[in-house]
Scaffold this motif. Structure first.
Motif, mmCIF file in Angstrom:
data_model
loop_
_atom_site.group_PDB
_atom_site.id
_atom_site.type_symbol
_atom_site.label_atom_id
_atom_site.label_comp_id
_atom_site.label_asym_id
_atom_site.label_seq_id
_atom_site.Cartn_x
_atom_site.Cartn_y
_atom_site.Cartn_z
ATOM 1 N N GLU A 16 -25.627 -23.809 17.392
ATOM 2 C CA GLU A 16 -27.007 -24.142 17.751
ATOM 3 C C GLU A 16 -27.897 -24.464 16.556
ATOM 4 N N TYR A 17 -27.521 -24.039 15.358
ATOM 5 C CA TYR A 17 -28.305 -24.367 14.169
ATOM 6 C C TYR A 17 -28.167 -25.840 13.818
ATOM 7 N N ALA A 18 -27.084 -26.443 14.277
ATOM 8 C CA ALA A 18 -26.697 -27.726 13.704
ATOM 9 C C ALA A 18 -26.641 -28.843 14.729
ATOM 10 N N ASP A 19 -26.770 -30.059 14.218
ATOM 11 C CA ASP A 19 -26.411 -31.257 14.969
ATOM 12 C C ASP A 19 -25.173 -31.767 14.235
ATOM 13 N N TYR A 20 -25.410 -32.485 13.146
ATOM 14 C CA TYR A 20 -24.310 -32.734 12.211
ATOM 15 C C TYR A 20 -24.412 -31.695 11.097
ATOM 16 N N CYS A 21 -23.321 -31.518 10.407
ATOM 17 C CA CYS A 21 -23.266 -30.439 9.427
ATOM 18 C C CYS A 21 -22.479 -30.888 8.194
ATOM 19 N N ILE A 22 -22.787 -30.283 7.052
ATOM 20 C CA ILE A 22 -22.035 -30.558 5.816
ATOM 21 C C ILE A 22 -21.717 -29.236 5.133
ATOM 22 N N ASN A 23 -20.463 -29.083 4.751
ATOM 23 C CA ASN A 23 -20.071 -27.942 3.920
ATOM 24 C C ASN A 23 -19.412 -28.529 2.677
ATOM 25 N N HIS A 82 -27.335 -30.207 9.012
ATOM 26 C CA HIS A 82 -27.536 -28.831 8.551
ATOM 27 C C HIS A 82 -26.655 -28.526 7.346
ATOM 28 N N LEU A 83 -27.250 -27.931 6.334
ATOM 29 C CA LEU A 83 -26.508 -27.449 5.165
ATOM 30 C C LEU A 83 -26.737 -25.946 5.070
ATOM 31 N N CYS A 84 -25.798 -25.123 5.158
ATOM 32 C CA CYS A 84 -24.418 -25.374 5.475
ATOM 33 C C CYS A 84 -24.028 -24.359 6.539
ATOM 34 N N PHE A 85 -22.916 -24.553 7.153
ATOM 35 C CA PHE A 85 -22.498 -23.584 8.154
ATOM 36 C C PHE A 85 -21.417 -22.642 7.618
ATOM 37 N N SER A 86 -20.509 -23.152 6.767
ATOM 38 C CA SER A 86 -19.429 -22.256 6.323
ATOM 39 C C SER A 86 -19.423 -22.026 4.806
ATOM 40 N N THR A 87 -20.597 -22.160 4.209
ATOM 41 C CA THR A 87 -20.779 -21.777 2.806
ATOM 42 C C THR A 87 -22.279 -21.688 2.581
ATOM 43 N N ASP A 88 -22.717 -21.466 1.340
ATOM 44 C CA ASP A 88 -24.162 -21.422 1.074
ATOM 45 C C ASP A 88 -24.513 -22.571 0.128
ATOM 46 N N PRO A 89 -25.533 -23.371 0.488
ATOM 47 C CA PRO A 89 -25.840 -24.560 -0.318
ATOM 48 C C PRO A 89 -26.567 -24.279 -1.625
ATOM 49 N N LEU A 90 -27.073 -23.057 -1.804
ATOM 50 C CA LEU A 90 -27.788 -22.733 -3.046
ATOM 51 C C LEU A 90 -27.264 -21.410 -3.582
ATOM 52 N N ILE A 113 -32.556 -39.456 7.170
ATOM 53 C CA ILE A 113 -31.891 -38.375 7.923
ATOM 54 C C ILE A 113 -32.484 -37.065 7.430
ATOM 55 N N ARG A 114 -33.069 -36.328 8.368
ATOM 56 C CA ARG A 114 -33.700 -35.073 7.933
ATOM 57 C C ARG A 114 -32.656 -33.970 7.832
ATOM 58 N N CYS A 115 -32.940 -32.984 6.982
ATOM 59 C CA CYS A 115 -31.989 -31.885 6.746
ATOM 60 C C CYS A 115 -32.621 -30.558 7.137
ATOM 61 N N THR A 116 -31.785 -29.659 7.651
ATOM 62 C CA THR A 116 -32.179 -28.253 7.738
ATOM 63 C C THR A 116 -31.274 -27.517 6.765
ATOM 64 N N VAL A 117 -31.859 -26.601 6.035
ATOM 65 C CA VAL A 117 -31.114 -25.911 4.984
ATOM 66 C C VAL A 117 -31.262 -24.412 5.211
ATOM 67 N N LEU A 118 -30.186 -23.684 4.996
ATOM 68 C CA LEU A 118 -30.239 -22.219 5.124
ATOM 69 C C LEU A 118 -29.498 -21.596 3.954
ATOM 70 N N THR A 119 -30.170 -20.624 3.297
ATOM 71 C CA THR A 119 -29.551 -20.026 2.113
ATOM 72 C C THR A 119 -29.880 -18.548 1.957
#
Ligand code: SF4
Length: 279
Positions: A16-23, A82-90, A113-119
């Motif tokens: 639910e956090y993501a639409d597309y995702c990058i790890n 969304h950055l990232c689901f299976s690691t931490d982007p920062l 393309i807008r980003c959501t970031v979680l760290t």
């Protein structure tokens, strides 16, 4: 820092956090011990063998080349990444990870393309440069406690809570959208704490997402687990309503709530009704 090469990078996620995702990193030096769901999955798939290996992140060296190839292919479908689901982007103490993350945000924003970031790390101040990075990105931190001893036990190598909050507040003060992931929220047999005190520390954010702790033996042994999370969620809802903050209570956190997850960060458009206040 170790490197790996991947064949693909962007993928669509059902989370639910993501639409597309990058790890763009394999592993995570923050080494959370809830345990970390991403680490459990990587172990199960045989990609990593141990916690020790998980703690030594490997950067995806060809991430930007992959993005150049994949953005034109998926651009028309992507609502946000969304950055990232299976690691931490920062990753705290790994500036190489932050460097690559900034380049990825820049590259995505270049194509609108807008980003959501979680760290659980610290946000670089350069993100306030909205000529380079988009102003519609949403920047979040995970915050489930203010207790230093608890952090030492469960999130040993992540950034200190106060520093996380400070860096997020800096972005907020510069007009950027900010949010809190308050999950997995611990039960009192893991840490005795005042939820309202934590909420007050982050009352400046635009959005709070609250959810319970799963997969933790100690937490599941807490006798009144269901009542506890139900009451915590009520407190979050009341706090958010009083302070004009959007919220989402993860499904299954409150009693008698067996609904399936839904998307949280979809924009408020005719096609995407989005989240205002959500339970
Ligand atoms: S920060 Fe996230 S990805 Fe990294 S160890 Fe902790 S839970 Fe796992």
């Amino acid at each position: 820092m170790k490197m790996i090469f991947r064949k693909t990078l962007l993928y669509q996620s059902s989370v639910e956090y993501a639409d597309y995702c990058i790890n763009h990193v394999e592993g995570c030096a923050h080494g959370c011990k809830f345990p970390c769901y991403a680490m459990m999955m990587k172990k199960r798939c045989g990609i990593i063998k141990s916690y020790k290996e998980w703690l030594q992140p490997k950067i995806v060296a060809n991430a930007l080349e992959l993005l150049d190839r994949e953005i034109p292919r998926y651009k028309h479908k992507i609502r946000f990444v969304h950055l990232c689901f299976s690691t931490d982007p920062l990753m705290y103490k790994y500036p190489e990870v932050a460097d690559l993350t900034l380049k990825i945000i820049d590259r995505l924003n270049m194509d609108n393309i807008r980003c959501t970031v979680l760290t659980k790390g610290i946000y670089p101040k350069v993100l306030v440069n909205t000529k380079k990075y988009g102003e519609n990105n949403e920047y979040g931190i995970t915050l489930i406690s203010l207790d230093k001893e608890f952090k030492k036990r469960l999130e040993p190598y992540s950034a200190p809570y106060k520093d996380r909050i400070k860096s997020l507040k800096y972005l907020h003060n510069k007009g950027l959208k900010t949010w809190i992931s308050m999950e997995p929220y611990p039960t009192p047999n893991l840490v005795e704490q005042d939820l309202e005190k934590i909420l007050k520390e982050v009352s400046f954010v635009d959005k709070i997402i609250f959810g319970k702790l799963n997969y933790n033996v100690t937490s599941s042994q807490f006798g009144v687990n269901g009542d506890f999370y139900h009451n915590c969620a009520d407190m979050v809802i009341e706090f958010c309503k009083d302070n004009g903050i959007e919220y989402h209570i993860k499904y299954g956190t409150q009693k008698k709530d067996n609904r399936k997850t839904k998307k949280i960060f979809i924009k408020n458009t005719a096609q995407d009704p989005g989240l205002k206040y959500s339970k």
